[in-house]
Scaffold this motif. Structure first.
Motif, PDB file in Angstrom:
ATOM      1  N   SER A 217      74.381 156.349  25.336  1.00 29.87           N
ATOM      2  CA  SER A 217      74.564 155.086  26.097  1.00 29.87           C
ATOM      3  C   SER A 217      76.198 155.064  26.057  1.00 29.87           C
ATOM      4  CB  SER A 217      73.974 153.742  25.157  1.00 29.87           C
ATOM      5  OG  SER A 217      74.725 152.612  25.890  1.00 29.87           O
ATOM      6  N   GLU A 218      76.623 154.583  27.233  1.00 28.36           N
ATOM      7  CA  GLU A 218      78.093 154.337  27.399  1.00 28.36           C
ATOM      8  C   GLU A 218      78.351 152.888  27.847  1.00 28.36           C
ATOM      9  OE1 GLU A 218      79.228 156.793  30.605  1.00 28.36           O
ATOM     10  OE2 GLU A 218      78.867 158.771  29.380  1.00 28.36           O
ATOM     11  N   ALA A 219      77.481 151.809  27.429  1.00 29.30           N
ATOM     12  CA  ALA A 219      77.645 150.479  27.895  1.00 29.30           C
ATOM     13  C   ALA A 219      78.836 149.962  27.088  1.00 29.30           C
ATOM     14  CB  ALA A 219      76.400 149.861  27.312  1.00 29.30           C
ATOM     15  N   ASP A 220      78.945 150.488  25.794  1.00 28.47           N
ATOM     16  CA  ASP A 220      80.218 149.464  24.996  1.00 28.47           C
ATOM     17  C   ASP A 220      81.021 150.400  24.407  1.00 28.47           C
ATOM     18  OD1 ASP A 220      78.236 150.489  23.187  1.00 28.47           O
ATOM     19  OD2 ASP A 220      77.671 148.422  22.513  1.00 28.47           O
ATOM     20  N   GLY A 221      80.732 151.947  24.602  1.00 28.26           N
ATOM     21  CA  GLY A 221      81.312 152.743  23.989  1.00 28.26           C
ATOM     22  C   GLY A 221      81.466 152.914  22.460  1.00 28.26           C
ATOM     23  N   ARG A 222      80.205 152.192  21.784  1.00 26.29           N
ATOM     24  CA  ARG A 222      80.207 152.363  20.359  1.00 26.29           C
ATOM     25  C   ARG A 222      79.751 153.839  19.894  1.00 26.29           C
ATOM     26  NH1 ARG A 222      76.849 146.962  18.792  1.00 26.29           N
ATOM     27  NH2 ARG A 222      75.808 147.923  20.431  1.00 26.29           N
ATOM     28  N   ASP A 223      80.171 153.968  18.613  1.00 25.48           N
ATOM     29  CA  ASP A 223      79.821 155.303  17.901  1.00 25.48           C
ATOM     30  C   ASP A 223      78.024 154.994  17.363  1.00 25.48           C
ATOM     31  OD1 ASP A 223      82.144 156.223  18.231  1.00 25.48           O
ATOM     32  OD2 ASP A 223      82.948 155.610  16.257  1.00 25.48           O
ATOM     33  N   THR A 224      77.564 156.027  17.165  1.00 30.97           N
ATOM     34  CA  THR A 224      76.229 155.842  16.539  1.00 30.97           C
ATOM     35  C   THR A 224      76.086 156.412  15.128  1.00 30.97           C
ATOM     36  OG1 THR A 224      75.218 156.465  18.890  1.00 30.97           O
ATOM     37  CG2 THR A 224      73.669 156.628  17.170  1.00 30.97           C
ATOM     38  N   GLY A 225      75.576 155.215  14.514  1.00 27.86           N
ATOM     39  CA  GLY A 225      75.159 155.810  12.826  1.00 27.86           C
ATOM     40  C   GLY A 225      73.809 156.002  12.779  1.00 27.86           C
ATOM     41  N   PHE A 226      73.246 156.846  12.019  1.00 25.25           N
ATOM     42  CA  PHE A 226      72.031 157.034  11.483  1.00 25.25           C
ATOM     43  C   PHE A 226      71.869 157.098  10.051  1.00 25.25           C
ATOM     44  CE2 PHE A 226      68.376 159.922  10.815  1.00 25.25           C
ATOM     45  CZ  PHE A 226      67.226 159.285  11.762  1.00 25.25           C
ATOM     46  N   VAL A 227      71.139 156.430   9.444  1.00 30.94           N
ATOM     47  CA  VAL A 227      70.849 156.079   8.303  1.00 30.94           C
ATOM     48  C   VAL A 227      69.280 156.561   7.800  1.00 30.94           C
ATOM     49  CG1 VAL A 227      70.867 154.598   6.227  1.00 30.94           C
ATOM     50  CG2 VAL A 227      72.351 154.122   8.182  1.00 30.94           C
ATOM     51  N   LEU A 228      69.475 157.498   7.030  1.00 31.62           N
ATOM     52  CA  LEU A 228      68.007 158.069   6.341  1.00 31.62           C
ATOM     53  C   LEU A 228      67.764 157.569   5.171  1.00 31.62           C
ATOM     54  CD1 LEU A 228      65.820 159.951   7.273  1.00 31.62           C
ATOM     55  CD2 LEU A 228      66.884 161.653   6.037  1.00 31.62           C
ATOM     56  N   ILE A 229      66.616 156.913   4.768  1.00 32.89           N
ATOM     57  CA  ILE A 229      66.430 156.181   3.612  1.00 32.89           C
ATOM     58  C   ILE A 229      64.934 156.540   2.919  1.00 32.89           C
ATOM     59  CG2 ILE A 229      65.697 153.930   2.558  1.00 32.89           C
ATOM     60  CD1 ILE A 229      67.116 152.608   5.493  1.00 32.89           C
ATOM     61  N   ASP A 230      65.119 157.005   1.632  1.00 37.52           N
ATOM     62  CA  ASP A 230      63.805 157.602   1.024  1.00 37.52           C
ATOM     63  C   ASP A 230      63.555 156.738  -0.329  1.00 37.52           C
ATOM     64  OD1 ASP A 230      62.162 159.994   1.057  1.00 37.52           O
ATOM     65  OD2 ASP A 230      62.809 159.802  -1.294  1.00 37.52           O
ATOM     66  N   LEU A 231      62.380 156.369  -0.481  1.00 40.31           N
ATOM     67  CA  LEU A 231      62.292 155.491  -1.757  1.00 40.31           C
ATOM     68  C   LEU A 231      62.224 156.295  -2.856  1.00 40.31           C
ATOM     69  CD1 LEU A 231      61.471 153.680   0.831  1.00 40.31           C
ATOM     70  CD2 LEU A 231      59.298 153.020  -0.895  1.00 40.31           C
ATOM     71  N   ASP A 232      62.843 155.912  -4.034  1.00 45.23           N
ATOM     72  CA  ASP A 232      62.849 156.719  -5.323  1.00 45.23           C
ATOM     73  C   ASP A 232      61.617 156.321  -6.159  1.00 45.23           C
ATOM     74  OD1 ASP A 232      65.393 157.276  -4.522  1.00 45.23           O
ATOM     75  OD2 ASP A 232      66.260 155.415  -5.497  1.00 45.23           O
ATOM     76  N   GLY A 233      60.898 157.560  -6.496  1.00 39.92           N
ATOM     77  CA  GLY A 233      59.735 157.384  -7.304  1.00 39.92           C
ATOM     78  C   GLY A 233      58.580 156.625  -6.519  1.00 39.92           C
ATOM     79  N   PHE A 234      58.346 156.833  -5.320  1.00 39.03           N
ATOM     80  CA  PHE A 234      57.212 156.193  -4.559  1.00 39.03           C
ATOM     81  C   PHE A 234      56.103 156.863  -5.105  1.00 39.03           C
ATOM     82  CE2 PHE A 234      54.302 155.462  -1.075  1.00 39.03           C
ATOM     83  CZ  PHE A 234      54.124 154.035  -1.175  1.00 39.03           C
ATOM     84  N   LYS A 235      55.988 157.981  -5.151  1.00 30.44           N
ATOM     85  CA  LYS A 235      54.725 158.898  -5.726  1.00 30.44           C
ATOM     86  C   LYS A 235      53.902 158.326  -6.891  1.00 30.44           C
ATOM     87  CE  LYS A 235      52.895 163.509  -6.345  1.00 30.44           C
ATOM     88  NZ  LYS A 235      52.011 163.048  -7.855  1.00 30.44           N
ATOM     89  N   GLU A 236      54.972 157.945  -7.995  1.00 25.96           N
ATOM     90  CA  GLU A 236      54.577 157.515  -9.103  1.00 25.96           C
ATOM     91  C   GLU A 236      53.925 156.148  -8.907  1.00 25.96           C
ATOM     92  OE1 GLU A 236      57.514 159.096  -8.804  1.00 25.96           O
ATOM     93  OE2 GLU A 236      56.846 160.979 -10.011  1.00 25.96           O
TER      94      GLU A 236
END
Length: 558
Positions: free
Chosen positions: A125-144
């Motif tokens: 996208s070139e609409a506003d010239g903003r950078d792109t952040g990508f956040v990866l999230i993993d739950l701690d201890g969800f298996k338990e």
């Protein structure tokens, strides 16, 4: 036939049917035109016939043609209406299919496929010239949480986490569930607003960690998050490759956050890619080293502190790699745990150690450390039994050491594992005692044969001995920590071993605290099997054994 070809085969009759309906619409249109022509001739004749009896009826063929035209018009119009309804239904079905292909059915977030598409759109996208952040999230201890409370409670947790993320993400951002307990956020941002991203990430971590009310009660879940940034100024050769790279970098940052202690976020750094490359190379080297038998056990002496007698050895892993040189266990063991090789590696070392130790005097014990990963394997006791039978080693001489952190992951599973190991006839010790959060109730409930005080506490005794007189209060305080751990073991009638006995000052202090075993570099560094046999001969501990060999002869092969 592949799936795509099958889809075309299924769609072809529908398309042919639609084409026939269009033909029928054409026929109906032609019938209308013919109706106008024939009706213009027949209808006046019919009117004159009924109004003026002197005029005869119209020709039968024309009347039949007119009626046929009317029937064709009605039929064609009905088929046209049905066609329009079918097209509308098909469009609705396609819209539902498109929606289902983009949305995770449980949480209502975008799924992995759509998250990748949205990320590509944000990068290009070139609409506003903003950078792109990508956040990866993993739950701690969800298996338990799933294992302990059931999948319904796990689903409630996932729904709550998804809603909390949606509440926090800015309007232009999107939330996706990539699968399992893994979420992602596509976050358009400005380079000069990175502090705002960090504030948002801090709020996210804190907000998600709040208790979640479920049908089984309040559950607390933390997350580990990794953040990677794609700047508009960075060159892009292939946008899909760029998106995959951005996701991979966020993944590296997320795992760095987990290793740093969880319940936090971490920005991607170039050094993480180098670290990942080194870990991949080490993983390959570990696989090759296992195949070539490069991993060998070394043995550290365990001494009765009161008498100074040798009572056993602890097996320690050593690796001398042709490519990497001597690699410490603190480096290669975490890599082996992460890549699933810790089981074969540990079993190989235990097998060698059992073969070595069966030629020792029967009074000596062998201690082996077990990884928390192995304790999650319900078949581990059976594997250990197979090793004992294969080496013909007495189970009573084997001491399996379990770290205190294992009890915090899943106490019920740990208790089951300990009982299973005890049923084999082996001893079970609690390693690194004092570094975790083992309660008095747990110590009383779990059938440990011994506790080992961590070297970090024992090492403090040397600092106490070297302290200036004005630090006498600090000395008493440090003495008190080790003394309390020793007293706790005595009170529960569990023998104690002190790790990290490095010099005589530590030894003398420990001797004042009661009867216990000790190990450390004061008695020598860990040594291989040949050096152990030499030491036993020097101590004249092999002379009374059946089949003992004279000095200088090679030990019989296992």
């Amino acid at each position: 036939m592949n799936r795509r070809a099958g889809d075309k085969t299924e769609q072809r009759p529908r398309l042919n049917k639609a084409e026939r309906d269009i033909v029928l619409l054409g026929i109906a249109t032609a019938a209308i035109i013919m109706f106008v022509g024939i009706g213009g001739t027949v209808m006046p004749q019919v009117a004159r016939h009924y109004l003026d009896g002197s005029v005869g009826p119209p020709e039968t063929a024309l009347v039949n043609a007119l009626l046929l035209n009317i029937a064709l018009i009605i039929f064609g119009w009905r088929r046209y209406v049905d066609l329009r309804q079918e097209i509308d239904q098909r469009r609705e079905a396609e819209e539902r299919a498109r929606h289902l292909s983009q949305i995770d059915p449980l949480t209502g977030c975008y799924n992995r496929r759509c998250a990748t598409e949205k990320l590509i759109e944000a990068i290009t996208s070139e609409a506003d010239g903003r950078d792109t952040g990508f956040v990866l999230i993993d739950l701690d201890g969800f298996k338990e949480i799933n294992d302990t409370n059931g999948h319904l409670a796990g689903d409630e947790v996932l729904l709550s986490i998804a809603q909390r993320l949606r509440d926090l993400v800015p309007t232009e951002g999107i939330v996706a569930r990539l699968g399992g307990d893994e979420f992602a956020v596509v976050l358009p941002t400005q380079s000069e607003d990175l502090e705002q991203v960090e504030l948002w990430a801090s709020r996210m971590v804190a907000h998600v960690a709040k208790p979640i009310e479920t049908e089984v009660g309040a559950l607390e879940v933390t997350i580990s998050a990794g953040i990677a940034l794609q700047r508009k100024s960075d060159p892009i050769d292939d946008v899909e490759s760029t998106a995959r790279t951005l996701m991979h970098r966020a993944d590296l940052a997320m795992y760095h956050a987990k290793r740093a202690g969880r319940n936090r976020y971490c920005w991607f750094d170039k050094s993480m890619e180098e670290e990942a490359r080194i870990r991949r190379e080490m993983e390959s080297a570990i696989r090759a080293g296992l195949a070539r038998g490069e991993f060998v056990p070394h043995y550290e002496q365990q001494i009765d502190l009161e008498s100074g007698a040798l009572v056993g050895f602890e097996m320690l892993a050593r690796w001398d790699s042709p490519e990497l040189g001597q690699v410490g266990p603190d480096i290669f063991i975490p890599v082996a745990e992460n890549c699933g090789l810790i089981g074969p590696l540990s079993e190989s070392l235990i097998r060698q150690a059992l073969d070595d130790a069966k030629d020792w005097p029967a009074s000596l014990t062998l201690s082996v450390n077990v990884s928390p990963v192995q304790l999650r394997d319900p078949w581990f006791p059976q594997k250990l039994l197979k090793l004992l039978l294969g080496s013909e080693f007495p189970p009573a001489r084997l001491d399996v050491e379990i770290s205190e952190s294992c009890l915090q992951e899943n106490l019920t599973a740990a208790q089951t594992m300990i009982v299973s190991l005890k049923n084999l006839g082996v001893r079970v010790s609690l390693d690194d005692f004092g570094t975790g959060f083992t309660s008095l109730t747990q110590l009383r409930t779990l059938p440990f044969d011994r506790v080992k005080i961590d070297r970090s506490f024992v090492g403090e005794l040397r600092k106490v001995a070297e302290a200036a007189p004005e630090l006498e209060f600090d000395r008493a305080d440090r003495d008190h920590i080790v003394g309390t751990l020793v007293s706790l073991g005595k009170g529960l009638q569990i023998p104690v071993t002190a790790e990290g006995v490095e010099d005589n000052s530590i030894l003398e202090t420990l001797r004042t605290m009661g009867d216990m075993k000790g190990q450390g570099y004061l008695y020598g560094k860990p040594e291989d099997a040949a050096a152990v046999m030499k030491r036993l001969r020097q101590l004249d501990m092999l002379s009374n054994m059946p089949g003992a060999q004279p000095e200088g002869m090679e030990r019989k092969s296992a």
